[in-house]
Design an enzyme around this catalytic site. Structure first.
Site, PDB file in Angstrom:
ATOM      1  N   GLU A 261      14.971   7.516   6.985  1.00  0.00           N
ATOM      2  CA  GLU A 261      15.473   7.535   8.367  1.00  0.00           C
ATOM      3  C   GLU A 261      14.665   8.463   9.263  1.00  0.00           C
ATOM      4  O   GLU A 261      15.196   9.417   9.827  1.00  0.00           O
ATOM      5  CB  GLU A 261      16.890   8.107   8.294  1.00  0.00           C
ATOM      6  CG  GLU A 261      17.960   7.269   8.871  1.00  0.00           C
ATOM      7  CD  GLU A 261      19.311   7.876   8.532  1.00  0.00           C
ATOM      8  OE1 GLU A 261      20.166   7.107   8.103  1.00  0.00           O
ATOM      9  OE2 GLU A 261      19.495   9.090   8.674  1.00  0.00           O
ATOM     10  N   PRO A 262      13.392   8.239   9.417  1.00  0.00           N
ATOM     11  CA  PRO A 262      12.579   9.186  10.174  1.00  0.00           C
ATOM     12  C   PRO A 262      12.709   9.010  11.688  1.00  0.00           C
ATOM     13  O   PRO A 262      12.807   7.888  12.187  1.00  0.00           O
ATOM     14  CB  PRO A 262      11.154   8.826   9.751  1.00  0.00           C
ATOM     15  CG  PRO A 262      11.238   7.366   9.440  1.00  0.00           C
ATOM     16  CD  PRO A 262      12.611   7.095   8.932  1.00  0.00           C
ATOM     17  N   TYR A 304      13.621  26.671  19.286  1.00  0.00           N
ATOM     18  CA  TYR A 304      13.327  26.885  17.859  1.00  0.00           C
ATOM     19  C   TYR A 304      12.108  27.780  17.649  1.00  0.00           C
ATOM     20  O   TYR A 304      11.706  28.001  16.509  1.00  0.00           O
ATOM     21  CB  TYR A 304      13.011  25.562  17.153  1.00  0.00           C
ATOM     22  CG  TYR A 304      13.942  24.414  17.406  1.00  0.00           C
ATOM     23  CD1 TYR A 304      15.236  24.423  16.893  1.00  0.00           C
ATOM     24  CD2 TYR A 304      13.518  23.289  18.109  1.00  0.00           C
ATOM     25  CE1 TYR A 304      16.086  23.344  17.105  1.00  0.00           C
ATOM     26  CE2 TYR A 304      14.361  22.214  18.323  1.00  0.00           C
ATOM     27  CZ  TYR A 304      15.643  22.256  17.820  1.00  0.00           C
ATOM     28  OH  TYR A 304      16.481  21.192  18.018  1.00  0.00           O
ATOM     29  N   CYS A 330      13.913  29.918  35.694  1.00  0.00           N
ATOM     30  CA  CYS A 330      14.356  31.298  35.890  1.00  0.00           C
ATOM     31  C   CYS A 330      14.932  31.904  34.613  1.00  0.00           C
ATOM     32  O   CYS A 330      16.098  32.322  34.586  1.00  0.00           O
ATOM     33  CB  CYS A 330      15.388  31.339  36.996  1.00  0.00           C
ATOM     34  SG  CYS A 330      14.692  30.796  38.540  1.00  0.00           S
ATOM     35  N   GLU A 331      14.157  31.889  33.561  1.00  0.00           N
ATOM     36  CA  GLU A 331      14.561  32.574  32.324  1.00  0.00           C
ATOM     37  C   GLU A 331      13.291  33.072  31.649  1.00  0.00           C
ATOM     38  O   GLU A 331      12.297  32.338  31.599  1.00  0.00           O
ATOM     39  CB  GLU A 331      15.279  31.620  31.349  1.00  0.00           C
ATOM     40  CG  GLU A 331      16.679  31.298  31.764  1.00  0.00           C
ATOM     41  CD  GLU A 331      17.588  30.848  30.621  1.00  0.00           C
ATOM     42  OE1 GLU A 331      17.358  31.226  29.456  1.00  0.00           O
ATOM     43  OE2 GLU A 331      18.523  30.101  30.930  1.00  0.00           O
ATOM     44  N   TYR A 365      11.859  14.464  20.268  1.00  0.00           N
ATOM     45  CA  TYR A 365      12.689  15.592  20.713  1.00  0.00           C
ATOM     46  C   TYR A 365      12.074  16.310  21.923  1.00  0.00           C
ATOM     47  O   TYR A 365      12.193  17.513  22.078  1.00  0.00           O
ATOM     48  CB  TYR A 365      12.943  16.567  19.551  1.00  0.00           C
ATOM     49  CG  TYR A 365      13.505  15.860  18.333  1.00  0.00           C
ATOM     50  CD1 TYR A 365      14.770  15.294  18.363  1.00  0.00           C
ATOM     51  CD2 TYR A 365      12.751  15.711  17.162  1.00  0.00           C
ATOM     52  CE1 TYR A 365      15.282  14.610  17.266  1.00  0.00           C
ATOM     53  CE2 TYR A 365      13.243  15.022  16.065  1.00  0.00           C
ATOM     54  CZ  TYR A 365      14.509  14.479  16.128  1.00  0.00           C
ATOM     55  OH  TYR A 365      15.001  13.787  15.046  1.00  0.00           O
TER      56      TYR A 365
HETATM   57  N1  LLP Z   1      18.984  11.051  10.206  1.00  0.00           N
HETATM   58  C1  LLP Z   1      19.934  11.923  10.585  1.00  0.00           C
HETATM   59  C2  LLP Z   1      21.311  11.727  10.143  1.00  0.00           C
HETATM   60  C3  LLP Z   1      19.594  13.011  11.406  1.00  0.00           C
HETATM   61  O1  LLP Z   1      20.529  13.883  11.787  1.00  0.00           O
HETATM   62  C4  LLP Z   1      18.256  13.160  11.831  1.00  0.00           C
HETATM   63  C5  LLP Z   1      17.870  14.275  12.698  1.00  0.00           C
HETATM   64  C6  LLP Z   1      17.309  12.213  11.421  1.00  0.00           C
HETATM   65  C7  LLP Z   1      17.714  11.185  10.590  1.00  0.00           C
HETATM   66  C8  LLP Z   1      15.872  12.274  11.836  1.00  0.00           C
HETATM   67  O2  LLP Z   1      15.237  13.448  11.496  1.00  0.00           O
HETATM   68  P1  LLP Z   1      13.650  13.575  11.694  1.00  0.00           P
HETATM   69  O3  LLP Z   1      13.014  12.529  10.809  1.00  0.00           O
HETATM   70  O4  LLP Z   1      13.348  13.330  13.120  1.00  0.00           O
HETATM   71  O5  LLP Z   1      13.343  14.956  11.272  1.00  0.00           O
HETATM   72  N2  LLP Z   1      15.699  18.610  17.698  1.00  0.00           N
HETATM   73  C9  LLP Z   1      15.108  19.019  16.449  1.00  0.00           C
HETATM   74  C10 LLP Z   1      15.317  18.004  15.349  1.00  0.00           C
HETATM   75  C11 LLP Z   1      16.769  17.700  15.108  1.00  0.00           C
HETATM   76  C12 LLP Z   1      16.986  16.604  14.119  1.00  0.00           C
HETATM   77  C13 LLP Z   1      18.407  16.218  14.043  1.00  0.00           C
HETATM   78  N3  LLP Z   1      18.672  15.163  13.122  1.00  0.00           N
HETATM   79  C14 LLP Z   1      13.623  19.327  16.682  1.00  0.00           C
HETATM   80  O6  LLP Z   1      13.153  19.190  17.809  1.00  0.00           O
HETATM   81  O7  LLP Z   1      12.934  19.739  15.767  1.00  0.00           O
END
Ligand code: LLP
Length: 408
Positions: A261-262, A304, A330-331, A365
């Protein structure tokens, strides 16, 4: 001059303005193909995590590449259906979900990935006879930051994998059929071993549940953001998982599909944020290079401490000097060259006011986490392919800041 495919950055800035999210279509398609190739030994389903980038034009490209979609809110269901994904190719994995939201998924004919015993009971009352999937917390977590680690005792996600018997009982009471199981250990993971460990635990759980059609080990595949960072070798991961999976299938007597699930892996590298330098100032300690965007449009560094490569569109003559690239909010946390602990200057070739900068690897993101903080309109988004570019989201106007505000 920096080019996106065959188009020069300044041409795009002139035509569409800045700040501008620029996505390269071919890079998205290539990432899809790389992932498919890595798992070609096993029948693997790829769910794209829509949260990474939910622009319908991007979704449409992923749909064309044959991927399915992981959706985490009714809004994402709405957007994925709008982009033309068939409902049966969506998996709805919301945290802390209400009955109304489950009804939305059920009415849309989207499979629900149940992630708490409460949700399981409520779904049994709402829709007995439904095929479902279960999200387990398999007590393995990993990720680039504590905010994105989603396995283990600190995590709010999923059902404890030791509650499998309870899951089966409650599902049977509600006449719900468990067709899939799922875990997601975290995000931004570059260590293949973490996925192997996750899959091992998930397969232990799978053995206790008969008639599974799909075993989904979640997203989280990282990409190298910092220079020198090594990418995860997908082929190797595919091979290791294929060994685990084959020996599982022998015992299980059936071959459920494997799913991954990427979000980030499929879209991060395709995207850049094209911005303009507005104002340069010297403090006693730093050279601050101010730009026309901020953490309202790209929050990852501020939230992060994430590293994003930043390149001037034009490389000027002269030695590199240290500078701090900032936003216009403004931060004091509104700095792009930083870690979690604060400012981290980087070396740049000479930069002048009016120059364009490119913040790389922002396809995931980036826009999807953008906000209206400080009341700047949201940026435009474009898709580039070869020497063509297309607007896929108009720049917001000041008028739109009044959207949904009744007149007084
Ligand atoms: N499946 C589920 C249930 C998830 O919660 C997520 C991400 C993914 C798949 C996909 O994950 P990925 O392959 O993109 O790593 N905002 C953060 C990342 C938060 C991810 C949340 N869930 C960032 O900018 O690093």
């Amino acid at each position: 001059m920096f080019k996106f495919d065959e188009t020069e950055a300044d041409k795009l800035a002139q035509r569409y303005g800045t700040p501008l999210y620029v996505y390269r279509e071919n890079v998205i398609r290539e990432s899809c193909r790389n992932l498919k190739n890595a798992f070609s030994d096993i029948k693997t389903r790829i769910y794209y995590a829509v949260k990474a980038n939910s622009n319908p034009w991007i979704l449409n490209i992923l749909k064309e590449e044959g991927v399915w979609a992981d959706v985490v809110s009714p809004g994402e269901i709405y957007l994925a259906l709008h982009a033309g994904f068939p409902a049966e190719k969506l998996l709805f994995t919301q945290n802390s979900v209400s009955d109304e939201q489950m009804k939305y998924a059920l009415d849309s004919k989207v499979r629900i990935n149940v992630e708490s015993l409460s949700q399981l009971k409520r779904l049994g009352l709402l829709a007995p006879g439904t095929d479902i999937s279960i999200r387990f917390n398999i007590y393995i977590g990993a990720g680039h930051h504590s905010h994105v680690i989603t396995g283990g005792p600190m995590s709010k996600f999923g059902i404890d994998w030791e509650s499998t018997d309870q899951v089966k009982e409650i599902a049977a009471e509600g006449n719900l059929k468990v067709k899939g199981i799922h875990c997601h250990i975290g995000s931004g993971i570059l260590d293949a071993e973490m996925f192997v460990r996750a899959v091992k635990n998930l397969l232990i759980t799978a053995k206790k549940i008969p008639d599974l059609e799909v075993i989904d080990f979640g997203g989280g595949i990282g990409i190298p953001y910092r220079p020198g960072e090594k990418p995860l070798v997908l082929k190797e991961l595919g091979r290791k998982l294929s060994d685990e999976y084959m020996s599982f299938c022998k015992d299980y007597g059936k071959k459920p599909e494997l799913a991954v699930e990427p979000g980030r892996y499929l879209v991060a590298e395709s995207g850049s944020l094209l911005i303009r330098v507005t104002s340069i100032k010297e403090s006693r300690k730093y050279t601050f290079i101010g730009t026309d965007t901020g953490f309202n449009h790209l929050i990852r560094p501020a939230f992060y401490g994430s590293y994003h490569r930043i390149e001037p569109a034009v490389i000027r003559e002269g030695g590199k000097t240290a500078a701090v690239i900032t936003g216009n909010l403004c931060e004091s946390g509104d700095v792009f060259t930083r870690t979690e602990d604060g400012i981290e200057p980087r070396k740049f070739t000479p930069i002048e006011e009016g120059d364009l900068l490119i913040i790389r690897n922002t396809g995931a993101y980036g826009f999807s986490m953008a906000s209206h903080y400080n009341s700047f309109p949201l940026p435009a988004e474009i898709l580039v392919k070869g020497n063509e570019s297309r607007l896929i989201r108009k720049r917001e106007t000041y008028d739109q800041l009044l959207n949904n505000i009744p007149d007084f």
